[in-house]
Design an enzyme around this catalytic site. Structure first.
Site, mmCIF file in Angstrom:
data_model
loop_
_atom_site.group_PDB
_atom_site.id
_atom_site.type_symbol
_atom_site.label_atom_id
_atom_site.label_comp_id
_atom_site.label_asym_id
_atom_site.label_seq_id
_atom_site.Cartn_x
_atom_site.Cartn_y
_atom_site.Cartn_z
ATOM 1 N N ARG A 1 0.848 -1.213 0.000
ATOM 2 C CA ARG A 1 0.000 0.000 0.000
ATOM 3 C C ARG A 1 0.882 1.261 0.000
ATOM 4 O O ARG A 1 0.589 2.232 -0.687
ATOM 5 C CB ARG A 1 -0.898 0.036 1.236
ATOM 6 C CG ARG A 1 -1.721 -1.212 1.456
ATOM 7 C CD ARG A 1 -3.059 -1.179 0.741
ATOM 8 N NE ARG A 1 -3.828 -2.354 1.094
ATOM 9 C CZ ARG A 1 -3.846 -3.505 0.404
ATOM 10 N NH1 ARG A 1 -3.170 -3.611 -0.727
ATOM 11 N NH2 ARG A 1 -4.566 -4.530 0.814
ATOM 12 N N GLU B 1 -13.669 -14.430 9.682
ATOM 13 C CA GLU B 1 -13.564 -13.872 8.321
ATOM 14 C C GLU B 1 -13.234 -14.951 7.293
ATOM 15 O O GLU B 1 -12.068 -15.259 7.054
ATOM 16 C CB GLU B 1 -12.481 -12.782 8.282
ATOM 17 C CG GLU B 1 -12.353 -12.139 6.903
ATOM 18 C CD GLU B 1 -11.282 -11.037 6.835
ATOM 19 O OE1 GLU B 1 -10.627 -10.777 7.860
ATOM 20 O OE2 GLU B 1 -11.098 -10.473 5.759
ATOM 21 N N LYS C 1 -17.394 -11.655 9.226
ATOM 22 C CA LYS C 1 -16.825 -10.721 8.230
ATOM 23 C C LYS C 1 -16.685 -11.461 6.900
ATOM 24 O O LYS C 1 -15.639 -12.031 6.595
ATOM 25 C CB LYS C 1 -15.462 -10.212 8.725
ATOM 26 C CG LYS C 1 -14.732 -9.323 7.735
ATOM 27 C CD LYS C 1 -13.540 -8.618 8.355
ATOM 28 C CE LYS C 1 -12.755 -7.845 7.316
ATOM 29 N NZ LYS C 1 -11.744 -6.959 7.866
ATOM 30 N N SER D 1 -14.071 -5.348 2.032
ATOM 31 C CA SER D 1 -14.270 -4.745 0.702
ATOM 32 C C SER D 1 -13.598 -5.556 -0.399
ATOM 33 O O SER D 1 -14.045 -5.517 -1.545
ATOM 34 C CB SER D 1 -13.817 -3.284 0.672
ATOM 35 O OG SER D 1 -12.474 -3.121 1.024
ATOM 36 N N GLY D 2 -12.522 -6.241 -0.084
ATOM 37 C CA GLY D 2 -11.978 -7.270 -0.973
ATOM 38 C C GLY D 2 -11.435 -6.813 -2.312
ATOM 39 O O GLY D 2 -11.356 -7.606 -3.244
ATOM 40 N N GLY D 3 -11.118 -5.522 -2.452
ATOM 41 C CA GLY D 3 -10.580 -5.059 -3.729
ATOM 42 C C GLY D 3 -11.590 -4.282 -4.551
ATOM 43 O O GLY D 3 -11.287 -3.818 -5.657
ATOM 44 N N ARG E 1 -9.202 -1.380 2.582
ATOM 45 C CA ARG E 1 -8.890 -0.529 1.432
ATOM 46 C C ARG E 1 -9.994 0.474 1.124
ATOM 47 O O ARG E 1 -9.727 1.644 0.836
ATOM 48 C CB ARG E 1 -8.628 -1.414 0.196
ATOM 49 C CG ARG E 1 -7.280 -2.045 0.197
ATOM 50 C CD ARG E 1 -7.205 -3.212 -0.768
ATOM 51 N NE ARG E 1 -7.909 -4.391 -0.269
ATOM 52 C CZ ARG E 1 -7.947 -5.563 -0.877
ATOM 53 N NH1 ARG E 1 -7.339 -5.708 -2.039
ATOM 54 N NH2 ARG E 1 -8.582 -6.586 -0.343
HETATM 55 C C1 5MM Z 1 -9.641 -8.970 3.206
HETATM 56 O O1 5MM Z 1 -8.840 -8.115 3.938
HETATM 57 C C2 5MM Z 1 -9.405 -7.560 5.121
HETATM 58 C C3 5MM Z 1 -10.357 -6.450 4.798
HETATM 59 O O2 5MM Z 1 -9.670 -5.498 4.004
HETATM 60 P P1 5MM Z 1 -10.289 -5.023 2.610
HETATM 61 O O3 5MM Z 1 -11.548 -4.299 2.972
HETATM 62 O O4 5MM Z 1 -9.230 -4.114 2.070
HETATM 63 O O5 5MM Z 1 -10.544 -6.228 1.756
HETATM 64 C C4 5MM Z 1 -8.261 -7.021 5.994
HETATM 65 O O6 5MM Z 1 -8.681 -6.882 7.337
HETATM 66 C C5 5MM Z 1 -7.085 -7.946 5.931
HETATM 67 O O7 5MM Z 1 -7.390 -9.132 6.600
HETATM 68 C C6 5MM Z 1 -5.887 -7.226 6.545
HETATM 69 O O8 5MM Z 1 -5.585 -6.117 5.760
HETATM 70 C C7 5MM Z 1 -4.681 -8.119 6.667
HETATM 71 O O9 5MM Z 1 -4.387 -8.638 5.410
HETATM 72 P P2 5MM Z 1 -2.977 -9.367 5.157
HETATM 73 O O10 5MM Z 1 -3.105 -9.848 3.732
HETATM 74 O O11 5MM Z 1 -1.923 -8.342 5.330
HETATM 75 O O12 5MM Z 1 -2.871 -10.474 6.147
#
Ligand code: 5MM
Length: 337
Positions: free
Chosen positions: A34, A178, A220, A261-263, A293
């Site tokens: 990021r 999640e 989640k 949000s997942g991208g 994100r």
């Molecule tokens: C799916 O990622 C989680 C939600 O973030 P988005 O809304 O951006 O999709 C997020 O909490 C994620 O689990 C954390 O950022 C940790 O991710 P990493 O890949 O660093 O373990």
């Protein structure tokens, strides 16, 4: 306080009808990615400055009820010398902790993944609790392919989520569960619905077997979306598909469903949440966010590592938090952007 009362209090502090969760728990490789996009080096100090900026945003507590932190953040301080979990709680934002580690291929199920980090979790959680964490988060990741996730993959991942959730609750820590079905594939929305339904069915079966109290957890999940390589679905299509799957799989005892949000881009994620709440007004659970994100990106692009941009970056974060809060009641409109 008994663990049961702790769990109940945390749920009451985190779940309401207008706020959501800010995911600020990026692991070192993810935050480095990021920051790289804005030409900022991922040093401990830069991560502290960024996360301190997020949590000191004036008014954020009006729209955000919880924040997922990375381990390092629990011990870091804001500019005024206050530990960041306390900074969050000053705004009635409950601090929590990501406890899942990295993923590895699941032996015996080619193409499926499994998350590591269960060994010693109880001891770790006790330490995190003394640092202020009142909830935890564990993510399992499910790539979609022709034969994935396999039945073994679904079962093994569900088992991990349930074992983690049971450990958390034993210690009075609310688990965020999640299961993320990934968007980074070529499937259509129907295939995503099929897989998400199978995944959630396995997850709630395992949670039941492990005696997890559904009243004291937060789900989640991903929204039901086409893969990134496919055409984008309209919000009402996403809402209908997502609610259909959730109604088939998530017991009414679960207090809140907080989507990742997942991208999705930030406006898309808000529009989809808005449609989900418009269509799901009579649903038994709160329908909210746990975005990373989709809350942070506009703020990050405004900040670009410069102190003089901090206030504007906080405004960008606050705007997304406010618009997502409006989407909780179906009152968001893209013209508000
Ligand atoms: C799916 O990622 C989680 C939600 O973030 P988005 O809304 O951006 O999709 C997020 O909490 C994620 O689990 C954390 O950022 C940790 O991710 P990493 O890949 O660093 O373990």
């Amino acid at each position: 306080m008994s663990t049961q009362s702790e769990l109940q209090q945390t749920i009451e502090d985190m779940v309401d009808d207008h706020r959501g969760i800010l995911a600020a728990d990026e692991s070192h490789p993810t935050i480095a990615k990021r920051f790289k996009a804005i030409n900022v080096e991922s040093t401990e100090e830069n991560r502290r400055v960024w996360r301190s900026l997020l949590l000191t945003t004036p008014g954020l507590g009006d729209y955000i009820s919880g924040t997922i932190l990375f381990e390092e953040t629990l011990g870091q301080k804001g500019e005024e010398g206050t530990l960041l979990p306390q900074v969050a709680w000053k705004q009635k934002i409950v601090p929590g902790i990501k406890v899942d580690k990295d993923t590895a291929p699941l032996s015996g199920a080619p193409g499926d993944l499994i998350t590591r980090g269960l060994d010693g979790l109880g001891e770790q959680l006790q330490g995190y609790k003394t640092q202020g964490a009142r909830f935890a988060k564990w993510r399992e990741v499910y790539p979609i392919a022709r034969h994935n996730p396999t039945p073994l993959g679904r079962q093994a991942n569900a088992e991990m989520l349930a074992r983690y959730a049971a450990i958390c609750q034993e210690l009075g820590v609310v688990p965020i569960v999640e299961p993320e079905v990934l968007m980074e594939c070529e499937h259509d929305i129907g295939r995503c619905a099929e897989v998400t339904e199978q995944v959630l069915h396995a997850v709630f079966h395992a949670l039941h077997q492990h005696h997890v109290s559904l009243e004291h957890m937060i789900l989640k999940p991903n929204m039901v979306l086409p893969g990134k390589a496919c055409r984008r679905a309209e919000p009402d299509e996403v809402a209908a598909a997502t609610l259909r799957v959730l109604r088939r799989t998530v017991p009414a005892a679960v207090p809140s469903i907080n989507f990742l949000s997942g991208g999705q881009d930030d406006e898309e994620a808000t529009a989809n949440l808005n449609s989900i709440n418009q269509l799901g007004g009579n649903a038994p659970w709160q329908l909210s966010i746990s975005y990373g994100r989709a809350l942070q990106q506009p703020a990050l692009r405004t900040w670009i590592g410069k102190t003089e941009n901090s206030a504007a970056a906080q405004q960008a974060l606050l705007k997304r938090a406010r618009l997502n809060s409006l989407a909780r009641t179906g009152e968001y409109d893209p013209s508000m952007e």
